[in-house]
Design a protein around this motif. Structure first.
Motif, PDB file in Angstrom:
ATOM      1  N   ARG A 148       0.861  -1.141   0.048  1.00  0.00           N
ATOM      2  CA  ARG A 148      -0.104  -0.052  -0.078  1.00  0.00           C
ATOM      3  C   ARG A 148       0.723   1.379   0.134  1.00  0.00           C
ATOM      4  NH1 ARG A 148      -0.894   3.320   4.139  1.00  0.00           N
ATOM      5  NH2 ARG A 148      -0.247   1.329   5.576  1.00  0.00           N
ATOM      6  N   LEU A 149       2.090   1.132   1.111  1.00  0.00           N
ATOM      7  CA  LEU A 149       2.969   2.377   0.966  1.00  0.00           C
ATOM      8  C   LEU A 149       3.474   2.920  -0.315  1.00  0.00           C
ATOM      9  CD1 LEU A 149       4.025   1.592   4.483  1.00  0.00           C
ATOM     10  CD2 LEU A 149       2.708   3.667   3.945  1.00  0.00           C
ATOM     11  N   VAL A 150       3.931   1.576  -1.002  1.00  0.00           N
ATOM     12  CA  VAL A 150       4.616   1.840  -2.361  1.00  0.00           C
ATOM     13  C   VAL A 150       3.721   2.364  -3.258  1.00  0.00           C
ATOM     14  CG1 VAL A 150       5.907   0.554  -4.080  1.00  0.00           C
ATOM     15  CG2 VAL A 150       6.456   0.407  -1.632  1.00  0.00           C
ATOM     16  N   GLU A 151       2.475   1.871  -3.405  1.00  0.00           N
ATOM     17  CA  GLU A 151       1.649   2.133  -4.458  1.00  0.00           C
ATOM     18  C   GLU A 151       1.161   3.747  -4.264  1.00  0.00           C
ATOM     19  OE1 GLU A 151      -1.644  -0.423  -4.152  1.00  0.00           O
ATOM     20  OE2 GLU A 151      -0.525  -2.323  -4.935  1.00  0.00           O
ATOM     21  N   PRO A 208      10.458   2.448 -11.567  1.00  0.00           N
ATOM     22  CA  PRO A 208      10.825   1.282 -12.024  1.00  0.00           C
ATOM     23  C   PRO A 208      10.436  -0.043 -11.309  1.00  0.00           C
ATOM     24  CG  PRO A 208      12.404   2.318 -10.915  1.00  0.00           C
ATOM     25  CD  PRO A 208      11.375   3.461 -10.921  1.00  0.00           C
ATOM     26  N   VAL A 209       9.775   0.242 -10.090  1.00  0.00           N
ATOM     27  CA  VAL A 209       9.409  -0.941  -9.108  1.00  0.00           C
ATOM     28  C   VAL A 209       7.879  -1.024  -8.852  1.00  0.00           C
ATOM     29  CG1 VAL A 209       9.586  -1.672  -6.706  1.00  0.00           C
ATOM     30  CG2 VAL A 209      11.911  -0.812  -7.927  1.00  0.00           C
ATOM     31  N   HIS A 210       7.474  -2.335  -8.862  1.00  0.00           N
ATOM     32  CA  HIS A 210       5.977  -2.468  -8.586  1.00  0.00           C
ATOM     33  C   HIS A 210       6.053  -3.561  -7.258  1.00  0.00           C
ATOM     34  CE1 HIS A 210       1.768  -3.678  -8.889  1.00  0.00           C
ATOM     35  NE2 HIS A 210       2.196  -4.986  -9.034  1.00  0.00           N
ATOM     36  N   ALA A 211       5.268  -3.017  -6.205  1.00  0.00           N
ATOM     37  CA  ALA A 211       5.229  -3.971  -5.223  1.00  0.00           C
ATOM     38  C   ALA A 211       4.012  -4.692  -5.188  1.00  0.00           C
ATOM     39  CB  ALA A 211       4.849  -2.897  -3.800  1.00  0.00           C
ATOM     40  N   LYS A 237      10.261   5.685   0.265  1.00  0.00           N
ATOM     41  CA  LYS A 237      10.526   6.541   1.248  1.00  0.00           C
ATOM     42  C   LYS A 237       9.471   6.295   2.383  1.00  0.00           C
ATOM     43  CE  LYS A 237      12.124  10.331   3.539  1.00  0.00           C
ATOM     44  NZ  LYS A 237      10.702  10.454   4.623  1.00  0.00           N
ATOM     45  N   ASP A 238       8.015   6.040   2.135  1.00  0.00           N
ATOM     46  CA  ASP A 238       7.140   6.112   3.098  1.00  0.00           C
ATOM     47  C   ASP A 238       7.186   4.784   3.502  1.00  0.00           C
ATOM     48  OD1 ASP A 238       6.207   8.441   2.002  1.00  0.00           O
ATOM     49  OD2 ASP A 238       4.291   7.578   1.196  1.00  0.00           O
ATOM     50  N   VAL A 239       7.701   3.507   3.166  1.00  0.00           N
ATOM     51  CA  VAL A 239       7.867   2.299   3.508  1.00  0.00           C
ATOM     52  C   VAL A 239       9.021   2.679   5.091  1.00  0.00           C
ATOM     53  CG1 VAL A 239       9.129   0.024   3.470  1.00  0.00           C
ATOM     54  CG2 VAL A 239       7.445   0.982   1.659  1.00  0.00           C
ATOM     55  N   PHE A 240      10.065   3.730   4.799  1.00  0.00           N
ATOM     56  CA  PHE A 240      10.820   3.703   5.795  1.00  0.00           C
ATOM     57  C   PHE A 240      10.326   4.452   6.817  1.00  0.00           C
ATOM     58  CE2 PHE A 240      13.751   2.215   2.696  1.00  0.00           C
ATOM     59  CZ  PHE A 240      15.109   2.009   3.206  1.00  0.00           C
ATOM     60  N   VAL A 293      13.088  -6.754  -3.978  1.00  0.00           N
ATOM     61  CA  VAL A 293      13.341  -5.315  -4.254  1.00  0.00           C
ATOM     62  C   VAL A 293      13.017  -4.141  -3.327  1.00  0.00           C
ATOM     63  CG1 VAL A 293      11.864  -4.948  -5.981  1.00  0.00           C
ATOM     64  CG2 VAL A 293      14.061  -4.076  -5.976  1.00  0.00           C
ATOM     65  N   VAL A 294      11.693  -4.572  -3.021  1.00  0.00           N
ATOM     66  CA  VAL A 294      11.028  -3.393  -1.898  1.00  0.00           C
ATOM     67  C   VAL A 294      11.212  -3.578  -0.845  1.00  0.00           C
ATOM     68  CG1 VAL A 294       8.704  -2.881  -1.180  1.00  0.00           C
ATOM     69  CG2 VAL A 294       8.817  -3.566  -3.661  1.00  0.00           C
ATOM     70  N   LEU A 295      11.674  -4.601  -0.269  1.00  0.00           N
ATOM     71  CA  LEU A 295      12.093  -4.733   1.517  1.00  0.00           C
ATOM     72  C   LEU A 295      13.436  -4.879   1.516  1.00  0.00           C
ATOM     73  CD1 LEU A 295       9.333  -6.802   3.014  1.00  0.00           C
ATOM     74  CD2 LEU A 295       9.594  -4.313   3.238  1.00  0.00           C
ATOM     75  N   ARG A 296      14.328  -5.200   0.519  1.00  0.00           N
ATOM     76  CA  ARG A 296      15.981  -5.392   0.862  1.00  0.00           C
ATOM     77  C   ARG A 296      16.524  -4.211   1.214  1.00  0.00           C
ATOM     78  NH1 ARG A 296      20.087  -3.966  -0.141  1.00  0.00           N
ATOM     79  NH2 ARG A 296      19.491  -2.423  -1.539  1.00  0.00           N
TER      80      ARG A 296
END
Length: 515
Positions: free
Chosen positions: A239-242, A256-259, A341-344, A311-314
């Motif tokens: 949700r945060l990445v989206e 470039p990244v899809h969660a 950024k919002d995940v952090f 790639v999202v959580l690494r």
């Protein structure tokens, strides 16, 4: 050695999101914390001041174990000090280091640690190479290009590449045009590809302070368990990445990244498959493995090493287990970190300075002489190939190849014809303009024939230009993304020393290193 440079925007090689980030566009400020600079680094230091001492202890214990048997191993005890921080880069375990830019990443990272030490002498900074040992895409790491030939590690392999047997590379070693003891030692004297990569990276950069980390470790992952559990049972990162991605795309940027719903893999010796949530249970794709909620909680607790971030959580895993100030990445990595950024923020983990690695074109003596002979400039080599060929022919031709003056003269005449026709009959305009278009089309075709005729007179020079472009942009790709560092290192043992001398980790430009 002489250093030239070009603005990144003038090379047509980089995404707009990276370029606008480096230009510090105000609309991007919400997607990072500290912009990388000498002065700004103290803010990153302050954010990391309370890094957990127990994590430092685990890190030192793991590194000490991983470096067993390596001569002149680093003194890891410095990482126990609260005034010691890391700066990190990472990459897949490409055989023989892979593309040239992997070496550029390492040099940038080491130089950044040196720069920060000069600026803040009361602190210590350790450059880290984070091996993507858990990655399972064997085909992406199994080839490299040397002297115009592609060498490939053949066979079927599954699971984390860091656990593969590097001694299988003996056939590739035997096929090389000359012996390379650096890699013979690494691949033939180690049992895993991760150990082999640590071995050659230490031989190349250990004296410069580089520490190579394999995060495929149960003790390190135990510090990551709160995130693993939250990801499995709450799926917050998707949700945060989206949401972040939507804001970036609204600004017009490609991301470039899809969660995924769950951004974890299940990892064993020969298996790395996605974990999914399905009808109230957890399943591992392409297997019969299935876990209830209770069984999954037990699995997490007993086997943290079996849960591998994608790639999202690494990046989050990295920043949780390292007292890290900066991540040095490529032109796609920096943009995808901005998506995180919002995940952090959600997990209350400091977001590191994002620094693009140094970019470079290496021009050997033969290429330099060829450029001088053709009258080429470094500013012009990033033009489209057809434009470079056109410019070359015009420059060396004894004739004027452009019909622009003639087209202008025709245009003036035709303008008068149109006016005369309109005086007679306003309906004539369309017919006259059609004749005008036909005439100009004929002039364009004639100009092209003149240029082709002149090009045939200069086939040798055009061939030399093509050979030069094939050297700088092999297979249409940037040199640093195609060639292996051995292309230059085997002919110039001071190659890496030159990179250390001329790369500035906080000067965001395209370096051209000329012998």
């Amino acid at each position: 050695m002489k250093l030239h440079s070009a603005a990144l925007r003038n090379t047509s090689q980089f995404p707009t999101l990276l370029l606008d980030y480096l230009d510090q566009k105000p609309e991007l400020e919400e997607f990072y914390d500290v912009f990388p600079s000498r002065d700004g680094a103290i803010q990153a230091i302050d954010q990391r001041a309370d890094f957990d001492s127990s994590k430092r202890k685990t890190l030192v214990e793991v590194l000490t174990k991983q470096y067993e048997g390596i001569a002149d191993a680093p003194d890891f005890s410095v990482l126990l000090d609260k005034n010691t921080f890391t700066v990190t880069t990472g990459h897949q375990l490409n055989i023989f280091t892979g593309p040239l830019y992997v070496i550029y990443k390492i040099v940038t990272t080491i130089n950044l640690a040196r720069t920060l030490k000069e600026t803040y002498p009361d602190y210590d900074f350790v450059p880290i190479y984070w091996m993507a040992s858990e990655d399972h895409d064997f085909e992406e790491i199994a080839s490299f290009n040397l002297f115009g030939k592609k060498y490939t590690w053949s066979g079927e392999h599954s699971g984390a590449v860091g656990r593969l047997n590097p001694q299988e590379l003996e056939t590739v070693l035997n096929a090389l045009p000359e012996s390379v003891p650096l890699f013979e030692k690494a691949y033939l004297e180690n049992k895993t590809l991760a150990d082999a990569a640590r071995c050659y990276m230490h031989d190349l950069f250990g004296a410069e302070g580089l520490v190579t980390l394999d995060a495929d470790d149960a003790a390190l992952k135990r510090h990551f368990l709160p995130v693993v559990e939250d990801e499995l049972f709450n799926q917050n990162s998707s949700r945060l990445v989206e949401e972040t991605t939507a804001r970036l795309e609204k600004l017009g940027y490609h991301t470039p990244v899809h969660a995924r719903e769950i951004n974890l893999f299940y990892l064993t010796d020969e298996l790395r498959e996605r974990v999914i949530r399905q009808e109230g249970t957890f399943n591992v794709l392409n297997t019969n493995l299935e876990f209830t909620d209770e069984e999954m909680r037990q699995e997490i607790s007993e086997h943290p090493e079996r849960f591998s971030p994608n790639v999202v959580l690494r990046p989050l895993y990295e920043e949780i287990i390292l007292p890290n100030l900066a991540y040095i990445g490529g032109p796609s990595e920096v943009p995808y970190w901005l998506q995180l950024k919002d995940v952090f923020t959600h997990y209350k983990v400091p977001f590191p300075m994002l620094i693009p690695r140094n970019f470079a074109l290496y021009v050997n003596t033969a290429s330099r002489h060829r450029m001088e002979k053709l009258g080429l400039s470094y500013k012009g080599i990033f033009k489209e190939k057809y434009q470079m060929k056109r410019d070359l022919v015009e420059r060396i031709s004894e004739h004027t190849l452009s019909l622009d003056l003639e087209k202008y003269a025709f245009a003036e005449v035709l303008a008068k014809v149109v006016n005369k026709a309109l005086d007679v009959d306003v309906t004539m305009e369309k017919a006259v303009l059609a004749e005008r278009a036909r005439l100009f089309n004929s002039l364009e075709k004639l100009e092209k024939r003149i240029r082709r005729a002149e090009e045939r007179k200069h086939e040798i020079e055009i061939g030399q230009l093509q050979n030069l472009l094939d050297t700088f942009f092999p297979d249409g790709s940037a040199q640093e993304r195609h060639d292996n560092f051995l292309n230059f290192y085997l002919n110039n043992r001071n190659f890496i020393e030159a990179l250390f001398e001329y790369f500035d980790p906080l000067d965001f430009k395209y370096n051209i290193l000329e012998e």
